[in-house]
Design a protein around this motif. Structure first.
Motif, mmCIF file in Angstrom:
data_model
loop_
_atom_site.group_PDB
_atom_site.id
_atom_site.type_symbol
_atom_site.label_atom_id
_atom_site.label_comp_id
_atom_site.label_asym_id
_atom_site.label_seq_id
_atom_site.Cartn_x
_atom_site.Cartn_y
_atom_site.Cartn_z
ATOM 1 N N PRO A 9 0.826 -1.205 0.000
ATOM 2 C CA PRO A 9 0.000 0.000 0.000
ATOM 3 C C PRO A 9 0.865 1.261 0.000
ATOM 4 O O PRO A 9 1.976 1.271 0.535
ATOM 5 C CB PRO A 9 -0.816 -0.135 1.291
ATOM 6 N N ALA A 10 0.318 2.326 -0.592
ATOM 7 C CA ALA A 10 1.071 3.574 -0.697
ATOM 8 C C ALA A 10 0.158 4.759 -0.474
ATOM 9 O O ALA A 10 -1.042 4.715 -0.790
ATOM 10 C CB ALA A 10 1.741 3.689 -2.065
ATOM 11 N N LEU B 91 1.202 4.848 -13.014
ATOM 12 C CA LEU B 91 1.481 3.577 -12.359
ATOM 13 C C LEU B 91 0.207 2.808 -12.028
ATOM 14 O O LEU B 91 0.237 1.584 -11.893
ATOM 15 C CB LEU B 91 2.281 3.829 -11.072
ATOM 16 N N LYS B 92 -0.919 3.532 -11.884
ATOM 17 C CA LYS B 92 -2.218 2.922 -11.586
ATOM 18 C C LYS B 92 -2.129 1.979 -10.392
ATOM 19 O O LYS B 92 -2.538 0.812 -10.439
ATOM 20 C CB LYS B 92 -2.756 2.195 -12.827
ATOM 21 N N LEU B 93 -1.556 2.511 -9.307
ATOM 22 C CA LEU B 93 -1.372 1.707 -8.104
ATOM 23 C C LEU B 93 -2.709 1.207 -7.578
ATOM 24 O O LEU B 93 -3.673 1.965 -7.466
ATOM 25 C CB LEU B 93 -0.662 2.530 -7.031
ATOM 26 N N LYS B 94 -2.760 -0.061 -7.229
ATOM 27 C CA LYS B 94 -4.024 -0.682 -6.822
ATOM 28 C C LYS B 94 -4.404 -0.321 -5.382
ATOM 29 O O LYS B 94 -5.582 -0.170 -5.063
ATOM 30 C CB LYS B 94 -3.930 -2.204 -6.990
ATOM 31 N N ASP B 95 -3.428 -0.235 -4.512
ATOM 32 C CA ASP B 95 -3.699 0.049 -3.094
ATOM 33 C C ASP B 95 -3.121 1.432 -2.776
ATOM 34 O O ASP B 95 -2.052 1.554 -2.164
ATOM 35 C CB ASP B 95 -3.084 -1.033 -2.218
ATOM 36 N N LEU B 96 -3.851 2.458 -3.203
ATOM 37 C CA LEU B 96 -3.327 3.818 -3.140
ATOM 38 C C LEU B 96 -4.263 4.736 -2.359
ATOM 39 O O LEU B 96 -5.481 4.709 -2.551
ATOM 40 C CB LEU B 96 -3.141 4.382 -4.560
ATOM 41 N N THR B 97 -3.672 5.551 -1.500
ATOM 42 C CA THR B 97 -4.383 6.625 -0.822
ATOM 43 C C THR B 97 -3.747 7.949 -1.224
ATOM 44 O O THR B 97 -2.516 8.047 -1.259
ATOM 45 C CB THR B 97 -4.300 6.471 0.712
ATOM 46 N N THR B 98 -4.562 8.928 -1.544
ATOM 47 C CA THR B 98 -4.029 10.257 -1.823
ATOM 48 C C THR B 98 -4.478 11.206 -0.725
ATOM 49 O O THR B 98 -5.609 11.133 -0.247
ATOM 50 C CB THR B 98 -4.489 10.777 -3.196
ATOM 51 N N LEU B 99 -3.580 12.074 -0.338
ATOM 52 C CA LEU B 99 -3.822 12.992 0.769
ATOM 53 C C LEU B 99 -3.470 14.388 0.285
ATOM 54 O O LEU B 99 -2.318 14.640 -0.089
ATOM 55 C CB LEU B 99 -2.941 12.584 1.947
ATOM 56 N N THR B 100 -4.437 15.296 0.268
ATOM 57 C CA THR B 100 -4.200 16.617 -0.293
ATOM 58 C C THR B 100 -4.640 17.717 0.665
ATOM 59 O O THR B 100 -5.405 17.488 1.598
ATOM 60 C CB THR B 100 -4.942 16.792 -1.631
ATOM 61 N N ALA B 101 -4.136 18.906 0.399
ATOM 62 C CA ALA B 101 -4.540 20.105 1.134
ATOM 63 C C ALA B 101 -4.417 21.286 0.194
ATOM 64 O O ALA B 101 -3.704 21.236 -0.817
ATOM 65 C CB ALA B 101 -3.663 20.314 2.368
ATOM 66 N N ASP B 102 -5.118 22.363 0.510
ATOM 67 C CA ASP B 102 -5.062 23.564 -0.298
ATOM 68 C C ASP B 102 -3.689 24.216 -0.192
ATOM 69 O O ASP B 102 -2.922 23.961 0.747
ATOM 70 C CB ASP B 102 -6.129 24.566 0.154
ATOM 71 N N TYR B 103 -3.408 25.098 -1.153
ATOM 72 C CA TYR B 103 -2.162 25.861 -1.119
ATOM 73 C C TYR B 103 -2.019 26.575 0.225
ATOM 74 O O TYR B 103 -2.953 27.199 0.719
ATOM 75 C CB TYR B 103 -2.145 26.897 -2.242
#
Length: 386
Positions: free
Chosen positions: A90-91, A111-123
């Motif tokens: 996982p990543a 890469l189309k990672l299967k076990d992926l979490t993305t974590l974002t925030a505003d500028y």
């Protein structure tokens, strides 16, 4: 009415990349013996190895870490780390500005990672990094080049965590201390904090990163520029002065000159102190200027390199969105035309604002001299004279 200032910066270079050359830089001072020679010659490999060794020394990289020169600037180095190490488990990819969002797109669309979490925030903000599981591989940007927001610490990374940690440090390195024990792949480019020439990047690998590369073969094809493994093992030659493709020896000599300059003034500690002092000048000015605010609201997360600021106040708030976007552009263009300051407009994808590079290659007096000119240009624009 604000009077036009009289003193201009002697070196009006405030770009966030390529950044200002160090004081005293002159192309005539570069060593040229390696030019016109093969990068595989004894001399060529020695100069490449010297650049690697100086980098290791100045950054305090642990002896058991590998340091190598990569093609494609920080982008090439960072994507090499992603392409060779991600997908084994996982990543999480965390982003809070433009370049971090590129790494998210790489993970999702390429890469189309299967076990992926993305974590974002505003500028200007940082996401909740403590929420990242310790068994996840993580990709993050130490310092938001286009937002002026940096991580406050590495407390969110546990010692000995299972996942590998991939750190894009390109606008932080040489200006902020790296917590090497918690970093497995760290990347940066020559043209950022050191003010060197572009197109080449650095890849620093921990023993855990080496083990991941040697034990894992990703499902996707690897371009030649990302192939750091040979016969099942990391190709150590890449980290001893060999390169995957042909480097510019002129750029190598430029990087060496900048490293030697840094060493001559006191090394990493001196560079960090210069960046801190420069950034504090700008931060104090922003605090005292009612029509500006730091894009990063938390002082602990405010960068000491590319300080980003946005406009506020009754006059600015009364403008249309188009006119708001034109405020920093017009100010930057006017001061460039007057040879007062170059390339300090905000990044094109970031909220409209200004971005002043404060890294160690910039002189404090030049920073001080720039700020009254910004005040003058703002008042001229507000009065309709700009």
């Amino acid at each position: 009415m604000t009077d036009m200032p009289t003193l201009k910066p002697e070196r009006p270079f405030f770009s966030s990349g390529p950044t200002a050359k160090p004081p005293g830089w002159n192309a005539a001072n570069l060593s040229t013996d390696s030019l016109g020679r093969s990068h595989r010659s004894k001399l060529g490999k020695a100069r490449l190895k010297y650049a690697i060794d100086l980098t290791r020394e100045l950054l305090g990289v642990p002896d058991d870490y590998l340091v190598g020169i990569m093609p494609g600037s920080d982008t090439g180095a960072l994507e090499c780390a992603m392409w060779t190490m991600l997908g084994a488990g996982p990543a999480t990819v965390a982003a809070w500005e433009s370049f971090g969002n590129v790494w998210i797109q790489d993970a999702v669309k390429q890469l189309k990672l299967k076990d992926l979490t993305t974590l974002t925030a505003d500028y200007g903000e940082i996401p909740d990094l403590a929420s990242i599981p310790q068994d996840h591989d993580v990709v993050f940007t130490w310092n938001g080049t286009t937002s002026g927001a940096k991580i406050a610490n590495t407390d969110w990374l546990e010692p000995g965590r299972k996942g590998v940690t991939i750190n894009d440090a390109t606008s932080a390195i040489f200006a902020m201390e790296m917590d090497w024990a918690k970093l497995d792949a760290t990347t940066f480019s020559w043209q950022k904090v050191m003010g060197s020439e572009a197109a080449h990047g650095m890849l620093v690998l921990s023993p855990k990163a080496v083990e991941r590369i040697e034990s894992y073969d990703p499902d996707w094809p690897l371009p030649k520029l990302f192939r750091v493994k040979k016969a099942g093992k990391v190709d150590r030659a890449i980290f001893e002065g060999a390169t995957i493709n042909t480097p510019s020896m002129l750029a190598v000599e430029d990087y060496i000159w900048c490293l030697e300059w840094a060493k001559s003034i006191g090394g990493r500690a001196a560079l960090i102190e210069r960046a801190n002092s420069n950034a504090q000048i700008v931060k104090d000015w922003i605090e005292a200027t009612p029509w500006l605010r730091n894009m990063a609201s938390d002082p602990a997360q405010q960068t000491n390199t590319g300080v980003c600021m946005v406009f506020q106040g009754e006059w600015y708030d009364s403008l249309s969105e188009e006119d708001k976007a034109g405020v920093p552009t017009k100010i930057a263009a006017k001061l460039e035309a007057l040879d007062v300051g170059y390339d300090f407009n905000g990044y094109r994808d970031a909220p409209p604002g200004l971005r002043i590079w404060c890294g160690g290659s910039v002189e404090a007096e030049d920073v001080r001299r720039l700020l009254p000119w910004i005040e003058w240009a703002y008042e001229e624009l507000k009065a309709g004279r700009l």
